[in-house]
Design a protein around this motif. Sequence first.
Motif, short mmCIF file in Angstrom:
data_model
loop_
_atom_site.label_atom_id
_atom_site.label_comp_id
_atom_site.label_asym_id
_atom_site.label_seq_id
_atom_site.Cartn_x
_atom_site.Cartn_y
_atom_site.Cartn_z
N THR A 34 5.51 13.52 35.43
CA THR A 34 6.43 13.41 36.56
C THR A 34 6.37 14.62 37.47
O THR A 34 6.76 14.54 38.63
N HIS A 35 5.88 15.74 36.96
CA HIS A 35 5.73 16.91 37.83
C HIS A 35 4.60 16.72 38.84
O HIS A 35 4.54 17.42 39.83
N CYS A 36 3.71 15.77 38.58
CA CYS A 36 2.62 15.46 39.51
C CYS A 36 2.88 14.18 40.29
O CYS A 36 2.50 14.07 41.44
N CYS A 37 3.49 13.22 39.61
CA CYS A 37 3.74 11.92 40.21
C CYS A 37 4.71 11.18 39.32
O CYS A 37 4.37 10.86 38.18
N ASN A 38 5.89 10.92 39.81
CA ASN A 38 6.90 10.26 39.00
C ASN A 38 6.70 8.75 39.03
O ASN A 38 7.51 8.00 39.56
N ASP A 39 5.59 8.32 38.46
CA ASP A 39 5.22 6.91 38.45
C ASP A 39 4.28 6.70 37.27
O ASP A 39 3.18 7.25 37.26
N ALA A 147 -3.18 11.10 45.71
CA ALA A 147 -2.86 9.85 46.40
C ALA A 147 -1.43 9.40 46.15
O ALA A 147 -0.92 8.54 46.87
N CYS A 148 -0.79 9.95 45.15
CA CYS A 148 0.58 9.57 44.81
C CYS A 148 1.49 9.83 46.02
O CYS A 148 1.44 10.91 46.60
N PRO A 149 2.31 8.85 46.38
CA PRO A 149 3.20 9.03 47.53
C PRO A 149 4.16 10.22 47.35
O PRO A 149 4.62 10.50 46.25
N VAL A 150 4.44 10.88 48.43
CA VAL A 150 5.31 12.05 48.43
C VAL A 150 6.68 11.72 47.82
O VAL A 150 7.24 12.50 47.07
N GLU A 151 7.20 10.53 48.12
CA GLU A 151 8.51 10.16 47.58
C GLU A 151 8.51 10.01 46.06
O GLU A 151 9.56 9.97 45.43
N LEU A 152 7.32 9.98 45.46
CA LEU A 152 7.20 9.93 43.99
C LEU A 152 6.74 11.28 43.44
O LEU A 152 6.21 11.35 42.35
N ASN A 153 6.90 12.31 44.23
CA ASN A 153 6.53 13.68 43.83
C ASN A 153 5.04 13.91 43.94
O ASN A 153 4.49 14.84 43.34
#
Length: 159
Positions: A34-39, A147-153
């Motif tokens: 989650t520190h890179c992408c909360n998905d 590529a992870c969206p900003v809103e997902l960290n």
Amino acid sequence: MLGLFVLLSILVGSTYQYEVTSFYDLISKTRNWTHCCNDPFVPQHILDQAEHNTNLCFERFPNNLLCFDHCWMRLFGILDRRERFVKSALLEYLGKDVVLGDENDWKKNVTERFVSECLAELTNSTGFCNSDSRRMGVCYWKKMFEACPVELNGGTCNF
């Protein structure tokens, strides 16, 4: 094992910065990205296999990162007899049909393209302990986390 993989470094105060070198470094040590992408990216059975592979390969190659990486990929069965990647086998673990999320999820739209791009960047070295396993892991997960969206960290990992 912490000496082998540098995942955490303490910054100012109690803020943590993760240095992500590959998929298995990240999930095996933290089980949390989650520190890179909360998905969430992959199902639990792949996380379990990754942890199993990590334990076996670290036991076999505690001081050789290239051999460890190669061992890890070999246990997933994504390398052929010449120790080169088999794209179809790789996509069994990272392809659109495996990645979590609905059909329009951002991950599903990019994963196979990223696998192809990263495979194209390899040297196609043969033999055990070659560096292509490390290159593949770093390339793929760097692309995914960027590529992870900003809103997902997204975009917060350091490589």
